[in-house]
Design a protein around this motif. Structure first.
Motif, PDB file in Angstrom:
ATOM      1  N   UNK A  86     -28.372  -1.194   9.324  1.00 14.05           N
ATOM      2  CA  UNK A  86     -29.344  -0.367  10.026  1.00 14.05           C
ATOM      3  C   UNK A  86     -29.134  -0.472  11.527  1.00 14.05           C
ATOM      4  N   UNK A  87     -29.780   0.433  12.256  1.00 15.86           N
ATOM      5  CA  UNK A  87     -29.646   0.511  13.704  1.00 15.86           C
ATOM      6  C   UNK A  87     -30.781  -0.260  14.368  1.00 15.86           C
ATOM      7  N   UNK A  88     -30.422  -1.037  15.385  1.00 15.53           N
ATOM      8  CA  UNK A  88     -31.379  -1.796  16.179  1.00 15.53           C
ATOM      9  C   UNK A  88     -31.186  -1.438  17.648  1.00 15.53           C
ATOM     10  N   UNK A  89     -32.254  -1.582  18.426  1.00 17.50           N
ATOM     11  CA  UNK A  89     -32.216  -1.378  19.872  1.00 17.50           C
ATOM     12  C   UNK A  89     -32.703  -2.664  20.518  1.00 17.50           C
ATOM     13  N   UNK A  90     -31.964  -3.154  21.502  1.00 22.20           N
ATOM     14  CA  UNK A  90     -32.398  -4.305  22.281  1.00 22.20           C
ATOM     15  C   UNK A  90     -32.525  -3.871  23.732  1.00 22.20           C
ATOM     16  N   UNK A  91     -33.638  -4.226  24.339  1.00 24.28           N
ATOM     17  CA  UNK A  91     -33.862  -3.903  25.741  1.00 24.28           C
ATOM     18  C   UNK A  91     -35.201  -4.429  26.198  1.00 24.28           C
ATOM     19  N   UNK A  92     -35.302  -4.727  27.465  1.00 19.48           N
ATOM     20  CA  UNK A  92     -36.546  -5.239  28.048  1.00 19.48           C
ATOM     21  C   UNK A  92     -37.064  -6.478  27.310  1.00 19.48           C
ATOM     22  N   UNK A  93     -36.147  -7.315  26.842  1.00 20.46           N
ATOM     23  CA  UNK A  93     -36.537  -8.577  26.216  1.00 20.46           C
ATOM     24  C   UNK A  93     -36.993  -8.490  24.779  1.00 20.46           C
ATOM     25  N   UNK A  94     -36.872  -7.323  24.138  1.00 21.77           N
ATOM     26  CA  UNK A  94     -37.288  -7.220  22.743  1.00 21.77           C
ATOM     27  C   UNK A  94     -36.273  -6.439  21.926  1.00 21.77           C
ATOM     28  N   UNK A  95     -36.286  -6.695  20.621  1.00 16.23           N
ATOM     29  CA  UNK A  95     -35.401  -6.004  19.689  1.00 16.23           C
ATOM     30  C   UNK A  95     -36.251  -5.236  18.694  1.00 16.23           C
ATOM     31  N   UNK A  96     -35.843  -3.995  18.417  1.00 17.95           N
ATOM     32  CA  UNK A  96     -36.610  -3.126  17.526  1.00 17.95           C
ATOM     33  C   UNK A  96     -35.664  -2.490  16.513  1.00 17.95           C
ATOM     34  N   UNK A  97     -36.048  -2.536  15.248  1.00 22.21           N
ATOM     35  CA  UNK A  97     -35.282  -1.854  14.206  1.00 22.21           C
ATOM     36  C   UNK A  97     -35.647  -0.377  14.241  1.00 22.21           C
ATOM     37  N   UNK A  98     -34.626   0.486  14.310  1.00 22.07           N
ATOM     38  CA  UNK A  98     -34.856   1.921  14.459  1.00 22.07           C
ATOM     39  C   UNK A  98     -34.741   2.654  13.124  1.00 22.07           C
ATOM     40  N   UNK A  99     -33.780   2.266  12.283  1.00 15.92           N
ATOM     41  CA  UNK A  99     -33.602   2.941  10.997  1.00 15.92           C
ATOM     42  C   UNK A  99     -33.862   1.980   9.845  1.00 15.92           C
ATOM     43  N   UNK A 100     -34.120   2.566   8.694  1.00 12.16           N
ATOM     44  CA  UNK A 100     -34.312   1.807   7.465  1.00 12.16           C
ATOM     45  C   UNK A 100     -33.455   2.441   6.366  1.00 12.16           C
ATOM     46  N   UNK A 101     -32.218   2.806   6.726  1.00 13.36           N
ATOM     47  CA  UNK A 101     -31.302   3.444   5.783  1.00 13.36           C
ATOM     48  C   UNK A 101     -30.788   2.459   4.737  1.00 13.36           C
ATOM     49  N   UNK A 102     -30.476   1.243   5.150  1.00 12.17           N
ATOM     50  CA  UNK A 102     -29.930   0.259   4.226  1.00 12.17           C
ATOM     51  C   UNK A 102     -28.513   0.570   3.788  1.00 12.17           C
ATOM     52  N   UNK A 103     -27.764   1.283   4.608  1.00  9.34           N
ATOM     53  CA  UNK A 103     -26.396   1.675   4.267  1.00  9.34           C
ATOM     54  C   UNK A 103     -25.400   0.985   5.184  1.00  9.34           C
ATOM     55  N   UNK A 104     -24.369   0.390   4.593  1.00 11.12           N
ATOM     56  CA  UNK A 104     -23.330  -0.267   5.392  1.00 11.12           C
ATOM     57  C   UNK A 104     -22.511   0.741   6.196  1.00 11.12           C
TER      58      UNK A 104
END
Length: 195
Positions: free
Chosen positions: A88-106
């Motif tokens: 899945x896709x994650x975003x890191x910035x401003x001191x925090x990490x957020x999961x963006x997608x919940x596809x579950x695909x490699x």
């Protein structure tokens, strides 16, 4: 630019310095360079060349992309849990990490940023075959997704009104006529994909 080879290391005469190691998937934005090494995302500036680890222990991090404002990094985390893998896709910035997608695909990866709030993602989520990947535009603030109607692709690049789509060796219409080698093609639109 002169390319020189010494002891299996390639470098150019214009490099101020170079690093040796297991480095993959570089992305550059201004003076920032993001890359993967040791299954994590790293970030450094071109001034000090001192990498800082951005991720740790989330899974295998690949293909980081720096946002246009240089404040965020989008990347794919590939994981294996109880014998089942995904990504899945994650975003890191401003001191925090957020999961963006919940596809579950490699087969999910970030292609790039459209703006400071939107990313392009390539995934085989909800497609009939793992080799059949399609592109989504995702708003990183509210998670809304829009499927981009270009059909199965291998990669995409967008700059202003120009869109270049790559359909590569995984393009399914050619599998019955396979005669060795790979077949790939570029589709180029000069009007945001309208023609």
């Amino acid at each position: 630019m002169t390319i020189t080879k010494r002891k299996n290391t390639f470098y150019t005469s214009q490099f101020i310095s170079y690093m040796k190691g297991y480095y993959l998937h570089p992305d550059i934005r201004g003076n920032l360079v993001a890359f993967t090494s040791d299954d994590d995302v790293w970030l450094m500036t071109l001034e000090d060349m001192k990498p800082i680890r951005v991720t740790s222990g989330q899974g295998v991090a690949i293909r980081p992309k720096i946002s246009p404002d240089g404040k965020k990094i989008a990347y794919t985390i590939i994981w294996l849990r109880k014998g089942k893998g995904g990504g899945d896709i994650f975003i890191t910035g401003n001191g925090e990490t957020k999961r963006i997608t919940f596809f579950g695909s490699m087969n999910t990866r970030v292609l790039g940023w459209l703006s400071d709030d939107e990313i392009l993602v390539l995934t085989d989520f909800h497609t009939p075959f793992p080799q059949w990947s399609e592109t989504y535009k995702i708003n990183i603030n509210d998670g809304t997704m829009e499927k981009i109607p270009f059909g199965p692709i291998s990669n995409i690049a967008i700059s202003g009104d120009i869109i270049v789509i790559a359909r590569g060796y995984q393009d399914l219409p050619f599998w019955k006529g396979y005669k060795g080698g790979t077949k790939g093609e570029f589709l180029i639109s000069y009007d945001k994909g309208n023609t």
